[in-house]
Design an enzyme around this catalytic site. Structure first.
Site, PDB file in Angstrom:
ATOM      1  N   GLY A 265      22.961  33.626  55.597  1.00  0.00           N
ATOM      2  CA  GLY A 265      23.453  32.386  55.040  1.00  0.00           C
ATOM      3  C   GLY A 265      22.283  31.493  54.695  1.00  0.00           C
ATOM      4  O   GLY A 265      21.270  31.965  54.229  1.00  0.00           O
ATOM      5  N   SER A 266      22.412  30.235  54.913  1.00  0.00           N
ATOM      6  CA  SER A 266      21.352  29.239  54.804  1.00  0.00           C
ATOM      7  C   SER A 266      21.718  28.141  53.826  1.00  0.00           C
ATOM      8  O   SER A 266      22.497  28.336  52.890  1.00  0.00           O
ATOM      9  CB  SER A 266      19.998  29.831  54.392  1.00  0.00           C
ATOM     10  OG  SER A 266      19.617  30.871  55.258  1.00  0.00           O
ATOM     11  N   ASN A 267      21.139  26.981  54.076  1.00  0.00           N
ATOM     12  CA  ASN A 267      21.208  25.847  53.159  1.00  0.00           C
ATOM     13  C   ASN A 267      19.787  25.478  52.757  1.00  0.00           C
ATOM     14  O   ASN A 267      18.856  25.572  53.559  1.00  0.00           O
ATOM     15  CB  ASN A 267      21.836  24.619  53.830  1.00  0.00           C
ATOM     16  CG  ASN A 267      23.228  24.883  54.356  1.00  0.00           C
ATOM     17  OD1 ASN A 267      24.037  25.511  53.706  1.00  0.00           O
ATOM     18  ND2 ASN A 267      23.509  24.377  55.551  1.00  0.00           N
TER      19      ASN A 267
END
Length: 785
Positions: A265-267
């Site tokens: 994932g990640s932002n």
């Protein structure tokens, strides 16, 4: 460091081992695994004791090196040559994470049975078929000279540290005795294979469930066709970050663990100077990975003639993947790109395949011999019992990770880059897996996004089936594009960029990037918060990294509340009152998330048949993207009486759950365990903390879970954070869910957990005076002679 609230302590007993039980279990195990006792009950070790164990003399250095340490055991290396920097990084990685990288090495090579015994034989067979190291030898031979020198020096550091331990008779990491690990030499190919493990194609996780559905119904069955159409519709319709014109259960557990080593994932948010309070660009990154100990990152700072950086390094890999140099700061989110293809090779003649024989060494048991078939399209993955397939069907995997590429060289080039153009050029022609949306900011206030990937050129449009027919010209890989040809963004009109595993841009006419992107909600939420907050400050972005709001959950809750009232659900339900008007915030002390999650779980089971349904729909239909896209329509399509019954049952279950779990944090837990925490019998020895936690599956502060109705722990999520303000070279903040040191019993094994939970960070500077102050413990490393 265990900190438990008492409101529902009795219901959280499964996460706690009674002292008496621990003593009895320990006594029983000690006779069997005496060498591993140090891992089960490690002795406390201070940071000074750990640093004192670091070798300082007689090292394979060209010039003296200064190695500074912070109180948290974060290193900063000052080397006079690049080669010495790489060598010292090898020493540091071995010092901090030797057990972790030794375990990763064995996972990447399909050698779990050497540690876990015959229960891991099937997993090892599947890993040998996947073959993470299949292209490592060719990749090592093709490395550019400067990259080869760098990697060889890093490997020499790993080996020299390990050799020092061997000559001194230890102490070895406690896990070595428990798992039966024996030190063995490291090679360049080992490091490259760990890199391929870290580059696991996370689409494989989606494929696992889809292959099961395809095998059950057959590729021509209308039910499979509907499943495939829904999967691609929900996964391909994501909002873009920038417009192109602007510049089986075991298998799934295995793939989940492998994906946990990749950036699942990640932002990432990059805000230009025109939108910030300070007038300088700011970047914020929070990778989403498995929430276990040791953390999947380690922090480091460094300076040599070609490199000056602070940031997050993957253990066992010699580059800063998320961090800051004097000129740029960068971070990435997984692109979820089509880096793989499945082919039906059943019709190929027998002589088209070659066979490999592998011996799986097995602890406590006999060794096992397995065969791996390799087709012209790649290894035949359906030969593993863990891969669902139709009788007589042979499915092969083609993966870009089996080909030659140079991700290490690309990241080293990115660390040296002085401009956004140089940053993009570092990935062109080199970088393949795992595909990343790399965001960058510079000291002049500019922002940009680079598609770091190598992708096959395919026909536009969604394929008709998950598995292609061998020889189909529309599904063959004839040509590739990479970061040099794929679209890039620089200084968009909005003044910022945000990425959250959504579709990065419109490129289908050039090359379709992927089919299974994340839902829109995280990226839309990031975009709206930045837009509404401007001018943006560092503190604003830090708060955004701790945001626990789910816009899709708010919408689904409103839909369910309206459906219940429209259906004339009888009785007064507290759960209905709670979800009515709920803003989607998964605060740890809030009751509404409990009501919503239990109601959602019951409604999904009612609509799609539940986990026990014979047609297998539930596992597929209950994913978050599917529920958001189809649940409202599928619920409305049911007869009114059935719809009312499902909603009444769901609200009654939610009411009952609220009595047991008054707040979301009573049900939703942050349970921090060592990687060995999942092991049978001994797993309970490796749980180090259990706390209430906010967030959910797609909140900016992700703490992911499936459909839940009872006590559970977050599976993966935002386990690290980074923020840099380009107006000040020392304004860089990082934090790990865990700590720097992988040594069991170390005072810095999990010392950053309170910081992570409290929204605090470690400040890691770049300028020499600030470095000397921030990293006060100094070691002088000297060459041989």
């Amino acid at each position: 460091m265990t900190d438990r609230s008492t409101a529902t302590a009795s219901r959280r007993r499964p996460f706690r081992r009674p002292a008496g039980r621990r003593a009895r279990t320990f006594a029983a195990l000690a006779a069997l695994i005496l060498p591993g006792c140090a891992a089960l009950d490690p002795k406390p070790v201070t940071v000074d004791q750990r640093i004192a164990a670091f070798p300082t003399t007689g090292l394979d250095l060209e010039r003296p090196v200064t190695l500074r340490w912070s109180d948290e055991q974060v290193p900063f290396i000052e080397a006079e040559t690049d080669r010495d920097l790489a060598y010292t990084l090898g020493l540091v990685h071995a010092h901090l994470r030797l057990a972790q990288i030794s375990l990763m090495k064995r996972v990447s090579q399909g050698r779990l049975s050497e540690m876990g015994g015959p229960v891991a034989n099937d997993i090892d067979h599947a890993l040998r078929i996947l073959g993470f190291g299949r292209g490592s030898a060719a990749t090592a031979q093709a490395l550019a000279p400067d990259t080869r020198i760098w990697v060889e020096a890093f490997v020499k550091g790993l080996n020299d540290y390990q050799d020092r331990l061997a000559r001194a008779g230890g102490p070895w990491p406690p896990e070595f005795g428990l798992l039966g690990i024996r030190a063995e030499p490291w090679t360049v190919e080992d490091v490259l294979t760990i890199g391929r493990l870290a580059g696991t194609d996370i689409n494989w996780l989606a494929w696992a469930g889809l292959l099961r559905e395809r095998a059950r119904n057959g590729p021509q069955d209308p039910r499979w066709r509907e499943t495939w159409a829904r999967a691609t519709d929900a996964g391909h319709g994501s909002v873009v970050s920038f417009p192109a014109n602007e510049t089986h259960a075991r298998l799934e557990r295995l793939l989940t663990e492998l994906a946990g080593l990749s950036r699942t994932g990640s932002n990432s948010v990059a805000v230009s100077g025109q939108m910030t309070e300070s007038g300088s660009a700011i970047i914020a990154n929070d990778p989403h990975l498995g929430m276990s100990l040791p953390n999947f990152w380690l922090l480091a700072g460094m300076r040599s003639p070609s490199y000056q950086a602070v940031g997050m390094m993957p253990p066992g890999l010699p580059f800063v993947a998320v961090g800051r140099s004097p000129h740029l700061a960068w971070g990435g989110t997984n692109m979820r790109a089509l880096s793989s293809e499945l082919y039906d090779v059943s019709a190929l003649p027998a002589d088209a395949f070659r066979t490999e024989t592998h011996t799986i060494r097995t602890r406590f048991w006999f060794d096992k011999t397995v065969t791996v078939r390799v087709s012209p399209y790649g290894p035949v993955v359906s030969d593993s019992e863990m891969i669902p397939s139709r009788p007589g069907e042979a499915i092969a995997l083609r993966w870009l990770g089996h080909d030659v590429s140079d991700e290490i060289g690309a990241l080293l080039g990115a660390m040296r880059a002085r401009t956004g153009e140089e940053f993009r050029a570092a990935f062109a022609g080199r970088y393949a897996v795992s595909a990343q949306n790399m965001l960058w900011v510079d000291t002049d206030g500019h922002v940009g996004q680079v598609l770091a990937a190598r992708l096959p050129v395919r026909p536009d449009g969604i394929p008709q089936d998950l598995v292609a027919r061998a020889g189909d010209p529309d599904r063959d890989w004839a040509r590739f594009v990479d970061a040099g040809e794929l679209p890039a963004a620089r200084d968009p009109a909005a003044g910022f960029l945000a990425s959250a595993n959504n579709r990065p841009t419109d490129t289908d006419r050039l090359v379709p990037i992927g089919l299974f992107f994340s839902a829109d909600e995280r990226v839309r939420h990031l975009q709206s918060v930045v837009r509404d907050t401007a001018p943006v400050s560092v503190d604003d972005l830090k708060r955004l990294q701790q945001d626990v709001t789910s816009d899709f959950a708010e919408a689904l809750a409103a839909m369910l509340a309206a459906a219940a009232r429209d259906a004339g659900v009888a009785g007064n339900h507290r759960s209905l009152e709670l979800i009515t008007g709920w803003d989607g915030a998964y605060a740890a002390d809030a009751a509404a998330p409990v009501a919503f999650e239990v109601l959602l779980s019951r409604v999904a089971a009612g609509v799609y048949g539940g986990a026990e349904a014979t047609d297998g729909r539930f596992a597929f239909a209950s994913s978050w993207t599917q529920l958001n896209r189809y649940l409202a329509a599928d619920l409305a399509a049911l007869p009114e009486a059935e719809r009312r019954r499902i909603l009444e049952d769901g609200l009654a279950a939610a009411d009952a759950a609220l009595a047991d779990y008054p707040a979301w944090g009573d049900m939703h837990r942050l349970r921090l365990s060592h990687l060995l925490g999942q092991a049978p019998v001994i797993g309970s020895f490796f749980t180090y903390g259990d706390w209430p936690v906010g967030g959910s599956r797609e909140t900016p502060m992700k703490t992911a879970h499936d459909l839940v109705e009872e006590l559970h722990a977050a599976r993966y999520g935002a386990q690290s954070r980074h923020v840099s303000d380009m107006g000040d070279p020392d304004a860089n903040w990082f934090v790990l869910l865990g700590g720097q040191d992988g040594w069991l019993g170390s005072s810095t094994f999990a010392d950053q957990v309170p910081l992570w939970r409290g929204g605090d960070y470690l400040k890691l500077p770049l300028t020499p005076p600030a470095v000397a102050e921030r990293f006060p413990r100094r070691l002088d490393l000297t060459p041989e002679g």
